[in-house]
Design a protein around this motif. Structure first.
Motif, mmCIF file in Angstrom:
data_model
loop_
_atom_site.group_PDB
_atom_site.id
_atom_site.type_symbol
_atom_site.label_atom_id
_atom_site.label_comp_id
_atom_site.label_asym_id
_atom_site.label_seq_id
_atom_site.Cartn_x
_atom_site.Cartn_y
_atom_site.Cartn_z
ATOM 1 N N TYR A 53 0.860 -1.181 0.000
ATOM 2 C CA TYR A 53 0.000 0.000 0.000
ATOM 3 C C TYR A 53 0.899 1.234 0.000
ATOM 4 N N SER B 157 -6.663 -6.657 3.617
ATOM 5 C CA SER B 157 -7.450 -6.386 2.408
ATOM 6 C C SER B 157 -8.589 -5.417 2.701
ATOM 7 N N ILE B 158 -9.278 -5.628 3.802
ATOM 8 C CA ILE B 158 -10.377 -4.730 4.175
ATOM 9 C C ILE B 158 -9.838 -3.333 4.472
ATOM 10 N N CYS C 186 -8.974 -1.494 1.173
ATOM 11 C CA CYS C 186 -10.195 -1.049 0.486
ATOM 12 C C CYS C 186 -10.866 0.100 1.236
ATOM 13 N N TYR C 187 -10.958 -0.018 2.549
ATOM 14 C CA TYR C 187 -11.624 1.004 3.349
ATOM 15 C C TYR C 187 -10.861 2.328 3.309
ATOM 16 N N GLY D 184 -8.828 3.489 1.067
ATOM 17 C CA GLY D 184 -8.962 4.110 -0.250
ATOM 18 C C GLY D 184 -10.316 4.783 -0.409
ATOM 19 N N ALA D 185 -11.366 4.110 0.028
ATOM 20 C CA ALA D 185 -12.718 4.683 -0.042
ATOM 21 C C ALA D 185 -12.849 5.885 0.890
#
Length: 169
Positions: free
Chosen positions: A35, A101-102, A105-106, A108-109
């Motif tokens: 990341y 992974s969560i 994704c979180y 970035g959102a």
């Protein structure tokens, strides 16, 4: 009639794919570029060193802020980890990968929503992306799948050959 690839060649290819998959997975797990957070220089107002200090990159085991300052997130090779039962270690590994992974994704959102809610000009020099460590993990997944397909093809060819496994006396 189509010439079939010998089962031995398929098994060799599967073995090579499996070894490559393991090497790619080991490299992805051992590196800190899953990341990435990068800050541009903002039109010359910020020096290259200052922009680099504001960025960060992280892996599964540590977070690296700036140029050399890395903070361990977890020590998978510490003495405490040897005292944990193997089944619990597997469960913890699965939860760690799922949580990572969560988190990716979180975050970035959340960053996208923050940019949308607040001044977009303020964040135009900040870039969040997945790194090459994640790409290595996906390549590992693909080569492992290819190894499985090659082994299945070899097994199918051996099954179709009459008396391929019988011993004549």
């Amino acid at each position: 009639m189509r010439a079939a690839v010998p089962p031995g060649a398929l098994c060799l290819g599967a073995g090579l794919c499996g070894a490559l998959s393991f090497a790619l997975l080991a490299a992805s797990l051992g590196t800190d570029y899953w990341y990435l957070l990068r800050v541009d220089r903002e039109g010359g107002n910020r020096s290259a060193g200052e922009a680099e200090r504001l960025g960060s990159h992280s892996g599964l085991w540590r977070l690296c802020e700036g140029q050399n300052a890395c903070i361990p997130l977890i020590d998978p090779f510490g003495i405490e980890s040897w005292q944990v039962p193997t089944s619990l270690q597997h469960l913890i590994s699965l939860l760690t990968l799922s949580g990572t992974s969560i988190y990716i994704c979180y975050s970035g959102a959340a960053f996208t929503e923050t940019v949308r809610m607040f001044d977009q000009e303020r964040f135009k020099h900040v870039h969040i992306a997945f790194g090459w460590s994640l790409a290595l993990a996906w390549l590992s997944f693909g080569t492992e799948g290819l190894a499985g397909v090659l082994f299945l093809l070899a097994a199918r060819q051996l099954q179709l050959k009459p008396n391929a496994c019988s011993v004549s006396i």
